[in-house]
Design a protein around this motif. Structure first.
Motif, mmCIF file in Angstrom:
data_model
loop_
_atom_site.group_PDB
_atom_site.id
_atom_site.type_symbol
_atom_site.label_atom_id
_atom_site.label_comp_id
_atom_site.label_asym_id
_atom_site.label_seq_id
_atom_site.Cartn_x
_atom_site.Cartn_y
_atom_site.Cartn_z
ATOM 1 N N UNK A 201 0.865 -1.182 0.000
ATOM 2 C CA UNK A 201 0.000 0.000 0.000
ATOM 3 C C UNK A 201 0.897 1.225 0.000
ATOM 4 N N UNK A 202 0.635 2.154 -0.867
ATOM 5 C CA UNK A 202 1.510 3.320 -0.994
ATOM 6 C C UNK A 202 1.463 4.185 0.256
ATOM 7 N N UNK A 203 2.592 4.833 0.553
ATOM 8 C CA UNK A 203 2.626 5.737 1.698
ATOM 9 C C UNK A 203 1.698 6.923 1.472
ATOM 10 N N UNK A 204 1.483 7.286 0.216
ATOM 11 C CA UNK A 204 0.553 8.384 -0.082
ATOM 12 C C UNK A 204 -0.860 8.010 0.369
ATOM 13 N N UNK A 205 -1.286 6.782 0.081
ATOM 14 C CA UNK A 205 -2.611 6.326 0.524
ATOM 15 C C UNK A 205 -2.694 6.268 2.044
ATOM 16 N N UNK A 206 -1.634 5.787 2.681
ATOM 17 C CA UNK A 206 -1.622 5.716 4.142
ATOM 18 C C UNK A 206 -1.710 7.102 4.757
ATOM 19 N N UNK A 207 -0.939 8.034 4.233
ATOM 20 C CA UNK A 207 -0.984 9.410 4.749
ATOM 21 C C UNK A 207 -2.392 9.988 4.640
ATOM 22 N N UNK A 208 -3.028 9.747 3.522
ATOM 23 C CA UNK A 208 -4.376 10.284 3.324
ATOM 24 C C UNK A 208 -5.332 9.761 4.387
ATOM 25 N N UNK A 209 -5.180 8.505 4.750
ATOM 26 C CA UNK A 209 -6.054 7.922 5.766
ATOM 27 C C UNK A 209 -5.673 8.386 7.169
ATOM 28 N N UNK A 222 0.026 -4.094 8.731
ATOM 29 C CA UNK A 222 0.707 -5.366 8.971
ATOM 30 C C UNK A 222 1.776 -5.560 7.892
ATOM 31 N N UNK A 223 3.044 -5.489 8.304
ATOM 32 C CA UNK A 223 4.164 -5.562 7.363
ATOM 33 C C UNK A 223 4.983 -6.846 7.539
ATOM 34 N N UNK A 224 4.313 -7.963 7.658
ATOM 35 C CA UNK A 224 5.013 -9.231 7.860
ATOM 36 C C UNK A 224 6.023 -9.515 6.746
ATOM 37 N N UNK A 225 5.745 -9.032 5.521
ATOM 38 C CA UNK A 225 6.574 -9.371 4.359
ATOM 39 C C UNK A 225 7.389 -8.182 3.841
ATOM 40 N N UNK A 226 7.551 -7.161 4.653
ATOM 41 C CA UNK A 226 8.111 -5.906 4.161
ATOM 42 C C UNK A 226 9.543 -6.031 3.666
ATOM 43 N N UNK A 227 10.325 -6.959 4.194
ATOM 44 C CA UNK A 227 11.725 -7.069 3.787
ATOM 45 C C UNK A 227 11.895 -7.668 2.397
ATOM 46 N N UNK A 228 10.801 -8.115 1.793
ATOM 47 C CA UNK A 228 10.855 -8.606 0.417
ATOM 48 C C UNK A 228 10.389 -7.544 -0.569
ATOM 49 N N UNK A 229 10.058 -6.358 -0.082
ATOM 50 C CA UNK A 229 9.563 -5.263 -0.915
ATOM 51 C C UNK A 229 10.590 -4.134 -0.945
ATOM 52 N N UNK A 230 10.292 -3.110 -1.700
ATOM 53 C CA UNK A 230 11.125 -1.909 -1.748
ATOM 54 C C UNK A 230 11.190 -1.313 -0.345
ATOM 55 N N UNK A 231 12.402 -1.110 0.205
ATOM 56 C CA UNK A 231 12.514 -0.574 1.578
ATOM 57 C C UNK A 231 11.804 0.757 1.782
ATOM 58 N N UNK A 232 11.653 1.527 0.726
ATOM 59 C CA UNK A 232 11.010 2.843 0.862
ATOM 60 C C UNK A 232 9.509 2.723 1.109
ATOM 61 N N UNK A 233 8.952 1.508 0.984
ATOM 62 C CA UNK A 233 7.510 1.314 1.150
ATOM 63 C C UNK A 233 7.081 1.164 2.601
ATOM 64 N N UNK A 235 5.818 1.505 6.247
ATOM 65 C CA UNK A 235 5.084 2.503 7.020
ATOM 66 C C UNK A 235 5.790 2.838 8.322
ATOM 67 N N UNK A 236 6.824 2.069 8.680
ATOM 68 C CA UNK A 236 7.583 2.375 9.897
ATOM 69 C C UNK A 236 8.166 3.782 9.839
ATOM 70 N N UNK A 237 8.444 4.267 8.632
ATOM 71 C CA UNK A 237 8.995 5.610 8.483
ATOM 72 C C UNK A 237 8.013 6.690 8.921
ATOM 73 N N UNK A 238 6.716 6.341 9.000
ATOM 74 C CA UNK A 238 5.689 7.311 9.383
ATOM 75 C C UNK A 238 5.377 7.294 10.876
ATOM 76 N N UNK A 239 5.888 6.285 11.589
ATOM 77 C CA UNK A 239 5.528 6.122 13.009
ATOM 78 C C UNK A 239 5.874 7.339 13.859
ATOM 79 N N UNK A 240 7.067 7.948 13.724
ATOM 80 C CA UNK A 240 7.357 9.121 14.560
ATOM 81 C C UNK A 240 6.447 10.312 14.278
ATOM 82 N N UNK A 241 5.795 10.290 13.133
ATOM 83 C CA UNK A 241 4.967 11.425 12.710
ATOM 84 C C UNK A 241 3.504 11.279 13.102
ATOM 85 N N UNK A 242 3.002 10.039 13.189
ATOM 86 C CA UNK A 242 1.568 9.818 13.391
ATOM 87 C C UNK A 242 1.317 8.973 14.641
ATOM 88 N N UNK A 243 0.600 9.555 15.592
ATOM 89 C CA UNK A 243 0.262 8.837 16.826
ATOM 90 C C UNK A 243 -0.843 7.817 16.607
#
Length: 414
Positions: A201-209, A222-233, A235-243
């Motif tokens: 799911x794109x970070x743009x879609x997540x931000x919108x929600x 749920x990012x169980x498979x995240x290490x098999x995807x593009x690292x830039x995808x 959502x952990x990068x958004x955790x410090x920004x969104x409570x």
């Protein structure tokens, strides 16, 4: 400062989200259980009614050789309830400020269940899921007497396999409309990369929600498979920004540690504190913690990434090989194939000469492969948008070759 569960914790600034309005009142009022190891972990420990004589497992042939080393652990002692060293390594790995952003569970399933129990009132409130998705969200909801609102992902094959609005992308406007229609929705469960879709799911879609002011609950990714995807995808990068964001990860997939059952929640400290207050006192066992800490060492993390790259290469090989089975009725893999599996439809030729998905043929292939050839895949043909699909985990090179060979042989006779 916010007082949650009689613990003073820093509040994340957010204009439309208030964690105290999301957490059930009985959880907010909870006095957390304080266990013996919360206070002291060294010395002559006579405070927890442990067996001071030690464990009773003999060093004998009855204990498998690969488990002998665990007998050297202090198995008669309760484990550390907080595991700060493991949390620090996870925080460093995922780029988070500190251990107060990390919670450990018995697999992601414990965290899923715990989030429902602390946030959603049984018989009154609901969660939202986006089928096709991981089945445990609905199972946990039923166990906890929680309603489920379903907003399917984009299911149209004509949407294409990639891009912001491709097949299996998040229909953000439809999710928002469901939230507007039902204020009792407290949690939104998303899977990225999806299971069984294999699509991030794109970070743009997540931000919108996450920024949607009408939703006062928590978005769980749920990012169980995240290490098999593009690292830039991630959502952990958004955790410090969104409570109002909670990211689930696990050591089961890319780390190859499914047997030890260690799940991870990454979120703002107030939510992490709530989960910590509510969990079982010693939910992570000493053997699990011992192996997890080793798996998160720099050397082991490097090995994990190397194996993930090998599986990604295997995924490409498998996609190419299966494309050579078109004449046998293996359709093009669907989704974006960003996990350690792929999903492909099984087709039959109709009287018109056209190929069409065939659930019965897919089920026959699944059963024959497992029972006669010893090659086990997963039938997913009853999931929305996945008619006649089999989900195939990427294996070793030899296993990948075996599944392609067996599929060709079996499909040639059914």
């Amino acid at each position: 400062m916010t007082h949650v569960g009689y613990c003073q914790i820093s509040a994340h600034a957010d204009l439309h989200f208030d964690i105290e309005k999301v957490i059930r009142p009985n959880i907010l009022a909870l006095h957390p259980y304080r266990c013996a190891r919360d206070d002291y972990q060294d010395g002559i420990l006579l405070d927890a009614n442990e067996n001071s004589m030690g464990h009773s497992i003999p060093r004998s042939s009855a204990v498998p050789s690969d488990l002998q080393s665990t007998l050297d652990l202090k198995l008669h002692r309760y484990p550390d309830p907080s595991h700060p060293a493991i949390k620090q390594r996870i925080a460093d790995l995922r780029g988070l400020p500190g251990t107060d952003y990390v919670f450990l569970g018995v697999g992601s399933d414990e965290v899923i269940d715990l989030l429902m129990r602390v946030c959603v009132a049984p018989g009154q409130e609901k969660i939202l899921t986006t089928p096709p998705t991981y089945g445990m969200y609905a199972v946990c909801a039923q166990v906890n007497d929680v309603g489920v609102v379903k907003v399917p992902l984009e299911l149209s094959a004509s949407a294409g396999e990639g891009g912001e609005h491709g097949r299996f992308s998040l229909r953000v406007d439809a999710v928002k409309a469901a939230i507007d229609a039902d204020p009792s929705i407290k949690l939104v469960f998303l899977c990225s990369p999806g299971n069984p879709t294999g699509t991030t799911i794109s970070l743009q879609s997540l931000r919108s929600l996450l920024e949607y002011e009408k939703f006062k609950g928590i978005v769980i990714v749920d990012e169980a498979y995240i290490d098999f995807a593009d690292p830039s995808c991630t959502a952990a990068s958004l955790v410090p920004e969104f409570a109002n964001l909670c990211v689930l990860q696990t050591l089961s997939k890319s780390f190859g540690l499914a047997a030890i059952r260690l799940g991870v929640a990454l979120a703002a400290p107030p939510l992490i504190q709530i989960l910590t207050n509510t969990k079982a006192p010693y939910n992570i066992s000493m053997p699990t913690a011992h192996l997890a800490l080793a798996a998160l060492s720099p050397e082991a993390v490097a090995s994990m990434h190397e194996k993930a790259r090998a599986l990604i290469s295997g995924r490409k090989w498998l996609l190419d090989a299966l494309s050579g089975l078109r004449e046998f009725g293996v359709g093009p893999a669907i989704g974006r194939n960003e996990a350690n599996f792929l999903m492909t439809p099984i087709l039959s030729k109709k009287s018109t000469g056209d190929w069409a998905p065939d659930n019965a043929r897919a089920q026959s292939l699944y059963r024959i492969m497992a029972e006669e050839r010893g090659v086990v895949m997963r039938f997913r043909g009853n999931e929305p948008g996945c008619e006649a699909c089999l989900r195939i985990t990427v294996g070793t090179p030899a296993e990948n070759e075996a599944v392609v060979t067996c599929m060709r042989d079996v499909l040639g006779r059914i």
